[in-house]
Every structure is written in structure tokens, then in C-alpha cells.
Motif scaffolding. Sequence first.
Motif, PDB file in Angstrom:
ATOM      1  N   PRO A  50      -2.802   7.020  -8.712  1.00  0.00           N
ATOM      2  CA  PRO A  50      -3.500   5.810  -8.751  1.00  0.00           C
ATOM      3  C   PRO A  50      -2.754   4.779  -8.990  1.00  0.00           C
ATOM      4  O   PRO A  50      -2.115   3.759  -8.802  1.00  0.00           O
ATOM      5  CB  PRO A  50      -4.734   5.622  -9.416  1.00  0.00           C
ATOM      6  CG  PRO A  50      -4.175   6.714 -10.107  1.00  0.00           C
ATOM      7  CD  PRO A  50      -3.950   7.672  -8.895  1.00  0.00           C
ATOM      8  N   GLN A  51      -1.527   5.436  -9.727  1.00  0.00           N
ATOM      9  CA  GLN A  51      -0.573   4.542 -11.013  1.00  0.00           C
ATOM     10  C   GLN A  51       0.282   3.507  -9.095  1.00  0.00           C
ATOM     11  O   GLN A  51       0.905   2.980  -9.743  1.00  0.00           O
ATOM     12  CB  GLN A  51       0.052   4.904 -11.231  1.00  0.00           C
ATOM     13  CG  GLN A  51       1.745   5.703 -10.560  1.00  0.00           C
ATOM     14  CD  GLN A  51       0.551   7.671 -10.966  1.00  0.00           C
ATOM     15  OE1 GLN A  51      -0.436   7.881 -10.291  1.00  0.00           O
ATOM     16  NE2 GLN A  51       1.381   8.451 -10.578  1.00  0.00           N
ATOM     17  N   HIS A  52       0.550   4.818  -8.507  1.00  0.00           N
ATOM     18  CA  HIS A  52       2.108   3.527  -6.909  1.00  0.00           C
ATOM     19  C   HIS A  52       0.738   3.170  -5.983  1.00  0.00           C
ATOM     20  O   HIS A  52      -0.441   3.073  -5.523  1.00  0.00           O
ATOM     21  CB  HIS A  52       2.626   4.837  -6.127  1.00  0.00           C
ATOM     22  CG  HIS A  52       2.845   6.308  -6.840  1.00  0.00           C
ATOM     23  ND1 HIS A  52       3.546   5.880  -8.120  1.00  0.00           N
ATOM     24  CD2 HIS A  52       3.057   7.620  -7.280  1.00  0.00           C
ATOM     25  CE1 HIS A  52       4.204   6.791  -8.973  1.00  0.00           C
ATOM     26  NE2 HIS A  52       3.564   8.178  -8.208  1.00  0.00           N
ATOM     27  N   THR A  53       1.418   2.449  -5.200  1.00  0.00           N
ATOM     28  CA  THR A  53       1.125   1.774  -4.633  1.00  0.00           C
ATOM     29  C   THR A  53       1.418   2.142  -3.029  1.00  0.00           C
ATOM     30  O   THR A  53       2.709   2.546  -3.072  1.00  0.00           O
ATOM     31  CB  THR A  53       1.095   0.354  -4.526  1.00  0.00           C
ATOM     32  OG1 THR A  53       1.041  -0.309  -5.422  1.00  0.00           O
ATOM     33  CG2 THR A  53       0.906  -0.471  -3.465  1.00  0.00           C
ATOM     34  N   PHE A  54       0.734   2.510  -2.018  1.00  0.00           N
ATOM     35  CA  PHE A  54       1.588   3.068  -0.689  1.00  0.00           C
ATOM     36  C   PHE A  54       1.157   1.806   0.974  1.00  0.00           C
ATOM     37  O   PHE A  54      -0.384   2.106   0.547  1.00  0.00           O
ATOM     38  CB  PHE A  54       0.131   4.184  -0.613  1.00  0.00           C
ATOM     39  CG  PHE A  54       0.459   5.264  -0.898  1.00  0.00           C
ATOM     40  CD1 PHE A  54       1.515   6.772  -0.944  1.00  0.00           C
ATOM     41  CD2 PHE A  54       0.110   5.831  -2.738  1.00  0.00           C
ATOM     42  CE1 PHE A  54       1.790   7.148  -2.468  1.00  0.00           C
ATOM     43  CE2 PHE A  54      -0.086   6.675  -3.540  1.00  0.00           C
ATOM     44  CZ  PHE A  54       1.078   7.462  -2.534  1.00  0.00           C
ATOM     45  N   TYR A  55       2.600   2.229   1.167  1.00  0.00           N
ATOM     46  CA  TYR A  55       2.322   0.915   2.647  1.00  0.00           C
ATOM     47  C   TYR A  55       2.146   1.870   4.223  1.00  0.00           C
ATOM     48  O   TYR A  55       3.255   2.474   3.909  1.00  0.00           O
ATOM     49  CB  TYR A  55       3.316   0.423   2.376  1.00  0.00           C
ATOM     50  CG  TYR A  55       2.633  -0.749   0.957  1.00  0.00           C
ATOM     51  CD1 TYR A  55       2.301  -1.353   1.157  1.00  0.00           C
ATOM     52  CD2 TYR A  55       3.700  -0.240   0.111  1.00  0.00           C
ATOM     53  CE1 TYR A  55       2.200  -2.715   0.163  1.00  0.00           C
ATOM     54  CE2 TYR A  55       3.636  -1.306  -1.079  1.00  0.00           C
ATOM     55  CZ  TYR A  55       2.969  -2.351  -1.122  1.00  0.00           C
ATOM     56  OH  TYR A  55       3.276  -3.096  -1.870  1.00  0.00           O
ATOM     57  N   LEU A  56       1.160   1.904   4.654  1.00  0.00           N
ATOM     58  CA  LEU A  56       1.384   2.136   5.918  1.00  0.00           C
ATOM     59  C   LEU A  56       1.338   1.954   7.219  1.00  0.00           C
ATOM     60  O   LEU A  56       0.410   0.602   6.783  1.00  0.00           O
ATOM     61  CB  LEU A  56       0.017   3.203   5.748  1.00  0.00           C
ATOM     62  CG  LEU A  56      -0.341   4.068   5.207  1.00  0.00           C
ATOM     63  CD1 LEU A  56      -0.723   4.025   3.741  1.00  0.00           C
ATOM     64  CD2 LEU A  56      -1.115   5.555   5.733  1.00  0.00           C
ATOM     65  N   LEU A  57       1.993   1.678   7.706  1.00  0.00           N
ATOM     66  CA  LEU A  57       2.862   0.240   9.244  1.00  0.00           C
ATOM     67  C   LEU A  57       2.329   1.139  10.567  1.00  0.00           C
ATOM     68  O   LEU A  57       3.168   2.148  10.745  1.00  0.00           O
ATOM     69  CB  LEU A  57       3.992  -0.458   8.700  1.00  0.00           C
ATOM     70  CG  LEU A  57       3.963  -1.228   9.151  1.00  0.00           C
ATOM     71  CD1 LEU A  57       3.229  -2.465  10.034  1.00  0.00           C
ATOM     72  CD2 LEU A  57       5.837  -1.886   9.652  1.00  0.00           C
ATOM     73  N   THR A  58       1.714   0.944  10.990  1.00  0.00           N
ATOM     74  CA  THR A  58       1.289   0.769  12.399  1.00  0.00           C
ATOM     75  C   THR A  58       1.706   0.243  13.813  1.00  0.00           C
ATOM     76  O   THR A  58       1.608  -1.767  13.549  1.00  0.00           O
ATOM     77  CB  THR A  58       0.100   1.643  13.157  1.00  0.00           C
ATOM     78  OG1 THR A  58       0.026   2.432  14.196  1.00  0.00           O
ATOM     79  CG2 THR A  58      -1.155   0.263  12.023  1.00  0.00           C
ATOM     80  N   LEU A  87      -9.560   2.293  -0.079  1.00  0.00           N
ATOM     81  CA  LEU A  87      -9.060   3.090  -1.602  1.00  0.00           C
ATOM     82  C   LEU A  87      -7.710   1.933  -2.206  1.00  0.00           C
ATOM     83  O   LEU A  87      -6.792   1.284  -1.023  1.00  0.00           O
ATOM     84  CB  LEU A  87      -7.941   4.135  -1.222  1.00  0.00           C
ATOM     85  CG  LEU A  87      -8.261   5.493  -0.553  1.00  0.00           C
ATOM     86  CD1 LEU A  87      -7.631   6.354   0.252  1.00  0.00           C
ATOM     87  CD2 LEU A  87      -9.102   5.688  -1.692  1.00  0.00           C
ATOM     88  N   SER A  88      -8.067   1.685  -3.426  1.00  0.00           N
ATOM     89  CA  SER A  88      -7.563   0.487  -3.378  1.00  0.00           C
ATOM     90  C   SER A  88      -6.031   0.110  -3.597  1.00  0.00           C
ATOM     91  O   SER A  88      -5.337  -0.841  -3.778  1.00  0.00           O
ATOM     92  CB  SER A  88      -8.245   0.102  -5.041  1.00  0.00           C
ATOM     93  OG  SER A  88      -7.576   0.935  -6.130  1.00  0.00           O
ATOM     94  N   ASN A  89      -5.027   1.596  -3.981  1.00  0.00           N
ATOM     95  CA  ASN A  89      -4.033   1.580  -4.120  1.00  0.00           C
ATOM     96  C   ASN A  89      -2.894   2.304  -2.559  1.00  0.00           C
ATOM     97  O   ASN A  89      -2.144   2.231  -2.707  1.00  0.00           O
ATOM     98  CB  ASN A  89      -3.044   2.766  -4.719  1.00  0.00           C
ATOM     99  CG  ASN A  89      -3.708   4.303  -4.288  1.00  0.00           C
ATOM    100  OD1 ASN A  89      -5.259   4.038  -3.567  1.00  0.00           O
ATOM    101  ND2 ASN A  89      -3.025   5.127  -4.791  1.00  0.00           N
ATOM    102  N   VAL A  90      -4.154   1.539  -1.457  1.00  0.00           N
ATOM    103  CA  VAL A  90      -3.233   2.172  -0.125  1.00  0.00           C
ATOM    104  C   VAL A  90      -3.524   0.636   0.864  1.00  0.00           C
ATOM    105  O   VAL A  90      -4.598   0.142   0.915  1.00  0.00           O
ATOM    106  CB  VAL A  90      -4.075   2.776   0.975  1.00  0.00           C
ATOM    107  CG1 VAL A  90      -3.701   2.749   1.987  1.00  0.00           C
ATOM    108  CG2 VAL A  90      -3.910   4.154  -0.543  1.00  0.00           C
ATOM    109  N   TRP A  91      -2.162  -0.067   1.093  1.00  0.00           N
ATOM    110  CA  TRP A  91      -1.892  -1.319   1.896  1.00  0.00           C
ATOM    111  C   TRP A  91      -2.116  -0.827   3.233  1.00  0.00           C
ATOM    112  O   TRP A  91      -1.432   0.388   3.940  1.00  0.00           O
ATOM    113  CB  TRP A  91      -1.028  -1.616   1.553  1.00  0.00           C
ATOM    114  CG  TRP A  91      -1.133  -2.697   0.476  1.00  0.00           C
ATOM    115  CD1 TRP A  91      -1.499  -2.104  -0.695  1.00  0.00           C
ATOM    116  CD2 TRP A  91      -1.391  -4.152   0.387  1.00  0.00           C
ATOM    117  NE1 TRP A  91      -2.197  -2.930  -1.635  1.00  0.00           N
ATOM    118  CE2 TRP A  91      -1.520  -3.719  -0.849  1.00  0.00           C
ATOM    119  CE3 TRP A  91      -1.143  -5.036   0.504  1.00  0.00           C
ATOM    120  CZ2 TRP A  91      -1.654  -5.597  -1.790  1.00  0.00           C
ATOM    121  CZ3 TRP A  91      -1.301  -6.269   1.125  1.00  0.00           C
ATOM    122  CH2 TRP A  91      -1.662  -6.448  -0.739  1.00  0.00           C
ATOM    123  N   LEU A  92      -2.388  -0.926   4.608  1.00  0.00           N
ATOM    124  CA  LEU A  92      -2.788  -0.260   6.073  1.00  0.00           C
ATOM    125  C   LEU A  92      -1.599  -2.111   6.750  1.00  0.00           C
ATOM    126  O   LEU A  92      -2.919  -3.130   6.374  1.00  0.00           O
ATOM    127  CB  LEU A  92      -4.029  -0.566   6.600  1.00  0.00           C
ATOM    128  CG  LEU A  92      -4.759   0.952   6.068  1.00  0.00           C
ATOM    129  CD1 LEU A  92      -6.300   0.766   6.645  1.00  0.00           C
ATOM    130  CD2 LEU A  92      -4.495   1.755   5.640  1.00  0.00           C
TER     131      LEU A  92
END
Length: 187
Positions: free
Chosen positions: A49-57, A73-78
Motif C-alpha cells: 500500500p506504500q506504493h502507487t501503481f499505474y496500469l495503462l491500456t 484499490l486506492s493505490n492503483v491507477w487505471l
Amino acid sequence: PHWHPEQLEKPLHWKKPRRIFIASMSDPFGSWVNNRDLFAVLDMTMYCPQHTFYLLTKQPENIPKKLSNWNPLSNVWLGATVTDFKSAELAQQHMADIVRWGWHTFVSVEPFLNVVPTDSLWWSEWIIIGGLSRQGQLPKQPEKEWVEGVLEAAEQWKRPVFMKKNLFWEPHREEWPNVEQSHYSPP
């Protein structure tokens, strides 16, 4: 595409918070990606949860199909890639569901190939803009008016903008969303 399971647990060992762009040279929601692998990645984000993850499509229509049973998920950006009018309209259609479900969202207008209707980007909390890069050539730049339109919309909506290095623009901006305070608010 290549699956690298040995890379999956690396974020567990990074104590200092990081921004992690998942599959930056691939597409985590591509039709060729099986759910098992995608869900293994998302499971790992929950343990970090300390990291921020970015997933791009480039295939935003696959996000609602694959994540309909997931809680945000609060730390995941789509994110969705948008290059022109047609892709912007497609992204809006599918990313609206993602916003309603409570996920963080972003858009990457790269390569910026044609005018993008800014009203179709309302769903995005963060905007990335870039030119068209070709190996051995200078990046092809979008029309000035196209970029100005997106920047004006971002200012109006109070959205951060990150300009890729292949976009020759002054003043250059490399803004990141404030992940602690960020949540969707309609323009």
C-alpha cells in the motif's frame, strides 16, 4: 508478450514509497493477457500500500470486463491511451464505469495524432501528453491548438498534467497527482 513472475515480488522489498508503472512496454489489459497473470499483479499491489501503481491500456473496453468483480484499490491507477477523436470517445465510454466504481483514473494522450475532444476526457484525474516517437527520428509534434485545448481543459478541471520528454513544449510540465488527496470530482 513475456510474463516475468520473478519480478512480481520486487515491490515487497522496497520500503520507500515508489511510483510503479506496470507493463510500461506492454498492455496489462490487452486481450492476450490472461486473468490469472493480471490478478497476480493486482494481488501484489494490495500487499504494497506504500506504493502507487499505474496500469495503462490501449484497450479500455477490457477493464470493465476484467475488473467487474474487484473492489477499487486506492493505490492503483487505471489509464487509457487516447490518440484521436475515435479513441477518446471509446475510452470515455468504458472509463466512465471505472470512475463510477471508484477507481483512480488517468489518460495518456500519446502519441497525440489528431484533435481530441476535451469533453471526452472528463473522467481522468491525471493527464499525460506526448508526441509520436520513432526510432532514429525526431518526435512528431501534435498541432499547437490540440495541446492547448487539452491544457485549457486540465486547468479548468484542476487536473495535473505530465508532458513526456518527446513533447517539445514550453513551459514544460511534469505534474503528478497528489495520491493522498486525489479522488474524482466531476468538472
